[in-house]
Design a protein around this motif. Structure first.
Motif: not given
Length: 398
Positions: A235-240
């Motif tokens: 889900a992109g928790v580490f993403g921008e």
């Protein structure tokens, strides 16, 4: 459900995520903050199950101990479990990019992790988590072949089953006078104070059913947290673009934290169980969101972030090393401080945590100046490549 890739094998792997190493390193140090109280109890894990605060500690110091325990109890174990789920989905995605069958050789890697955990359990620490992670990883590896919506449903189902089970146990303890107080410890001297290194290994084998009860008890929770870690990563928790998701996680953690601390400090036996197995996993979600958000805003090149990144890169080696050092400081085969300093347990335990954390952090820093893999990671990955067709893929320490 499929176990073959639809992506070309020429796709390059994603670069290593620095924030992931920071979170993993934080989880490793946090588990030490929990386990150090087990080491410092004269009766080890048996003592912590029976009476976490020893009579020699005194009332005031006992409250301090419970407060310090509440800061780490269950939270960083849950955070580490999330990170194992993240690591598993990264391996799954890498296998898809390379056109490899899944779970394929991952099941052999899980077997090696099970062996690592068995060695840790028998020789070092009876509260080992690696064995449970290995079995859970093997199960979740197959579950990752299902649709994302199915995986989200399984998170809810496993989480609900866990909450129902723990709630029933907590309610029984809270309403049963004979089960709500401290239990009697066995008569005679503690084996942690008198037995040799190998003697304690035999003691752990003799008490296998008691010491391995927790991984069974939290089986549903571990499955849910593995899948949750995988879902949050995708889900992109580490993403921008993961800012809104991270903020939601922080809100969940902030709401759960006061309840968690109250249960740990003033909840008695039932409260400690509710804190560790019900509230702490929610706090762990907040820790994940907050740590990654700090990494996104402040970067991962500061002194603290670099040390945590190094710990995260050698997490398996650091976990085993800190457990070994804890035994050497507190058990009878080492310095025996658990028995010798029972009246000063709180300050001695805090000092031991600082010393072990410094030693493990220093080890990670010095080791990675010369090598790219931790020693246990290197052995594990070499073992994982046994029988592989491409010998050039075997890892090197350098």
């Amino acid at each position: 459900m499929t176990n073959t890739s639809v992506l070309p094998s020429t796709v390059r792997p994603s670069p290593r995520i620095a924030a992931l190493d920071v979170v993993r390193g934080l989880a490793i140090l946090g588990t030490l903050g929990t386990n150090i109280w087990v080491f410092s109890h004269p009766w080890g894990l048996l003592g912590m199950l029976a009476a976490p605060v020893t009579p020699e500690t005194g009332p005031a110091a006992g409250v301090t101990q419970l407060a310090l325990m509440a800061l780490t109890q269950g939270k960083f174990l849950a955070l580490l479990t999330l990170m194992f789920g993240v690591g598993l989905v990264i391996q799954h995605d890498a296998a898809r990019r390379r056109g490899r069958r899944w779970p394929g050789r991952y099941l052999w890697r899980a077997t090696l992790l099970l062996i690592d955990g068995a060695v840790n359990y028998v020789l070092i620490a009876e509260f080992d988590v690696l064995m449970g992670y290995a079995i859970t990883g093997a199960i979740v590896a197959w579950l990752l072949l299902t649709r994302p919506r199915t995986q989200r449903v399984m998170i809810v189902v496993f989480g609900t089953l866990h909450v129902l089970l723990i709630t029933a146990i907590v309610a029984f303890i809270a309403t049963t006078p004979s089960a709500s107080g401290d239990l009697e410890l066995p008569a005679g001297p503690s084996p942690y104070a008198t037995d040799s290194f190998l003697g304690l290994a035999v003691f752990r084998l003799d008490n296998l059913a008691v010491f391995r009860a927790e991984p069974v008890l939290i089986g549903f929770l571990t499955l849910a947290m593995f899948l949750a870690g995988a879902h949050l990563f995708r889900a992109g928790v580490f993403g921008e673009t993961g800012g809104p998701l991270r903020r939601r996680l922080m809100i969940i953690g902030a709401c759960a934290l006061p309840v968690d601390l109250l249960l740990g400090i003033a909840g008695g036996t039932a409260g400690l169980l509710a804190e560790r197995y019900l509230a702490a996993p929610l706090v762990a979600l907040g820790l994940l969101g907050a740590t990654v958000e700090l990494c996104r805003r402040l970067g991962t090149d500061g002194w603290v972030a670099r040390r945590l990144r190094e710990l995260g890169k050698v997490a398996l080696s650091a976990y085993l090393l800190q457990n070994l050092l804890g035994g050497a400081i507190f058990f009878g085969w080492g310095f025996g401080l658990a028995e010798l300093t029972a009246e000063w347990r709180v300050p001695v335990t805090v000092a031991a945590f600082v010393v072990i954390a410094a030693l493990v952090t220093g080890f990670a820093h010095l080791w990675l100046r010369r090598f790219t893999l931790g020693p246990v990671e290197w052995l594990w990955k070499r073992g994982a490549e046994l029988g592989a067709k491409r010998s050039g893929d075997r890892p090197s320490l350098r």
